[in-house]
Design a protein around this motif. Sequence first.
Motif, PDB file in Angstrom:
ATOM      1  N   ASN A 153      12.836 -25.394 -37.992  1.00  0.00           N
ATOM      2  CA  ASN A 153      13.813 -24.702 -38.827  1.00  0.00           C
ATOM      3  C   ASN A 153      15.136 -25.482 -38.761  1.00  0.00           C
ATOM      4  N   GLU A 154      16.105 -25.078 -39.541  1.00  0.00           N
ATOM      5  CA  GLU A 154      17.361 -25.827 -39.625  1.00  0.00           C
ATOM      6  C   GLU A 154      18.095 -25.885 -38.292  1.00  0.00           C
ATOM      7  N   GLU A 155      18.070 -24.790 -37.531  1.00  0.00           N
ATOM      8  CA  GLU A 155      18.744 -24.765 -36.232  1.00  0.00           C
ATOM      9  C   GLU A 155      18.088 -25.759 -35.270  1.00  0.00           C
ATOM     10  N   GLN A 156      16.775 -25.815 -35.264  1.00  0.00           N
ATOM     11  CA  GLN A 156      16.066 -26.759 -34.405  1.00  0.00           C
ATOM     12  C   GLN A 156      16.363 -28.198 -34.804  1.00  0.00           C
ATOM     13  N   LYS A 157      16.397 -28.465 -36.109  1.00  0.00           N
ATOM     14  CA  LYS A 157      16.722 -29.809 -36.601  1.00  0.00           C
ATOM     15  C   LYS A 157      18.115 -30.218 -36.149  1.00  0.00           C
ATOM     16  N   THR A 158      19.068 -29.285 -36.204  1.00  0.00           N
ATOM     17  CA  THR A 158      20.443 -29.573 -35.794  1.00  0.00           C
ATOM     18  C   THR A 158      20.503 -29.888 -34.304  1.00  0.00           C
ATOM     19  N   VAL A 159      19.825 -29.102 -33.487  1.00  0.00           N
ATOM     20  CA  VAL A 159      19.818 -29.325 -32.036  1.00  0.00           C
ATOM     21  C   VAL A 159      19.196 -30.683 -31.714  1.00  0.00           C
ATOM     22  N   ILE A 160      18.091 -31.015 -32.358  1.00  0.00           N
ATOM     23  CA  ILE A 160      17.428 -32.300 -32.127  1.00  0.00           C
ATOM     24  C   ILE A 160      18.332 -33.445 -32.556  1.00  0.00           C
ATOM     25  N   PHE A 161      18.954 -33.333 -33.720  1.00  0.00           N
ATOM     26  CA  PHE A 161      19.847 -34.382 -34.218  1.00  0.00           C
ATOM     27  C   PHE A 161      21.017 -34.601 -33.266  1.00  0.00           C
TER      28      PHE A 161
END
Length: 57
Positions: free
Chosen positions: A12-20
């Motif tokens: 999800n978008e939150e996970q993508k942000t944390v990974i980035f």
Amino acid sequence: MSFDNLGNTHFNEEQKTVIFEALQLAIVNLEGMSANLSPKERSKYGKVVPDAGTIDR
């Protein structure tokens, strides 16, 4: 053997942000550890990959 539900799980978008953000932090912290070779050193050391003839097939 078949794979069920292959590719059905997405970030999800939150996970993508944390990974980035984690990747950016890793890049910043590793920046000073990389060696910049001069053109002379680059030609001396060449590539770090094995020759095509030495790869097990």
